[in-house]
Design an enzyme around this catalytic site. Structure first.
Site, PDB file in Angstrom:
ATOM      1  CE1 TYR A  58      -3.660   2.615   1.046  1.00 44.05           C
ATOM      2  CE2 TYR A  58      -1.830   3.571   2.269  1.00 44.05           C
ATOM      3  CZ  TYR A  58      -3.096   3.677   1.727  1.00 44.05           C
ATOM      4  OH  TYR A  58      -3.794   4.850   1.861  1.00 44.05           O
ATOM      5  CD  GLU A  75      -5.888   4.701  -0.945  1.00 46.54           C
ATOM      6  OE1 GLU A  75      -5.878   4.722   0.295  1.00 46.54           O
ATOM      7  OE2 GLU A  75      -6.944   4.538  -1.631  1.00 46.54           O
TER       8      GLU A  75
END
Length: 222
Positions: free
Chosen positions: A109, A197
């Site tokens: 992530y 993101e």
């Protein structure tokens, strides 16, 4: 201004951030044409709506043949996706991203967001890619690495080393990660982003880093 995944990936390509080959389709026929243009299976059919949790809601499907892709496109285009972010009314899907499948061996992530309390830019990385980051923070906080960047100075080597150490990447991937992070930070800064993101950022069996997903919010007042 929240842009769609396929639009975010177009920006990624411009900044030389690796993404899977793919194209957007507004109809089932366009989806089939897009798939044929990619030259092979497996492929992924991804609903293009402004909402997380698309996969759990049935908006992301793997296709191993043209018949499977046709069925997925028929079922996703026009469906109403309901997730935590859409509310009970949901959002209707008007287009899909047809994308190359990858041989994934690891999921990470990565995000870049402003931290207004410190007037810094926060970079967040995690070993638990593919999961909801809030869930990871609550249940596995040790898997999250956070570093702060002074926007007046820009991204420096030390915070990059902190991230690399926390993610325990091998030398080849670490070099690629540093280059990718520099390009993402440049994109974040030049496009006045309020959020960037990638979940997940994957490492493939070919030892390549690829942004499997892409979310970007841009300050429309800038």
């Amino acid at each position: 201004m929240n842009i769609h995944e396929y639009q975010a990936k177009k920006l990624f390509r411009h900044y030389k951030v690796p993404v899977p080959a793919g194209s957007v389709a507004f109809t089932v026929d366009e989806a089939v044409d897009a798939a044929r243009g990619l030259g092979g299976y497996p492929l992924v059919v991804k609903a293009q709506v402004h909402a997380g949790g698309r996969g759990k809601a049935g908006g992301v499907r793997l296709a191993n043949s043209e018949s499977e892709l046709l069925q997925a496109a028929e079922e996703i285009i026009g469906m109403t996706i309901v997730t935590k972010q859409t509310g009970v009314t949901g959002k209707k899907v008007g287009k899909v991203l047809i994308e190359q499948g990858l041989n994934i061996v690891r999921e990470l992530y990565l995000s870049i967001i402003p931290d207004r309390s410190s007037a810094r830019i926060m970079i967040v990385a995690s070993l638990a890619g593919g999961m909801d980051i809030e869930e990871v923070a609550a249940s596995m906080p040790e898997k999250i690495i956070k570093v702060m960047v002074n926007p007046l100075i820009g991204l420096q080597p030390f915070p990059q080393r902190q991230l690399l150490f926390g993610l325990n990447l091998d030398k080849t991937i670490a070099r690629d990660f540093s280059a990718l992070l520099s390009r993402l930070y440049q994109l974040f800064d030049e496009k006045d982003c309020t959020m960037l993101e990638i979940n997940p950022l994957v490492i493939t069996a070919e030892n390549q880093l690829v942004a499997l997903d892409a979310k970007i919010d841009i300050d429309s007042s800038a």
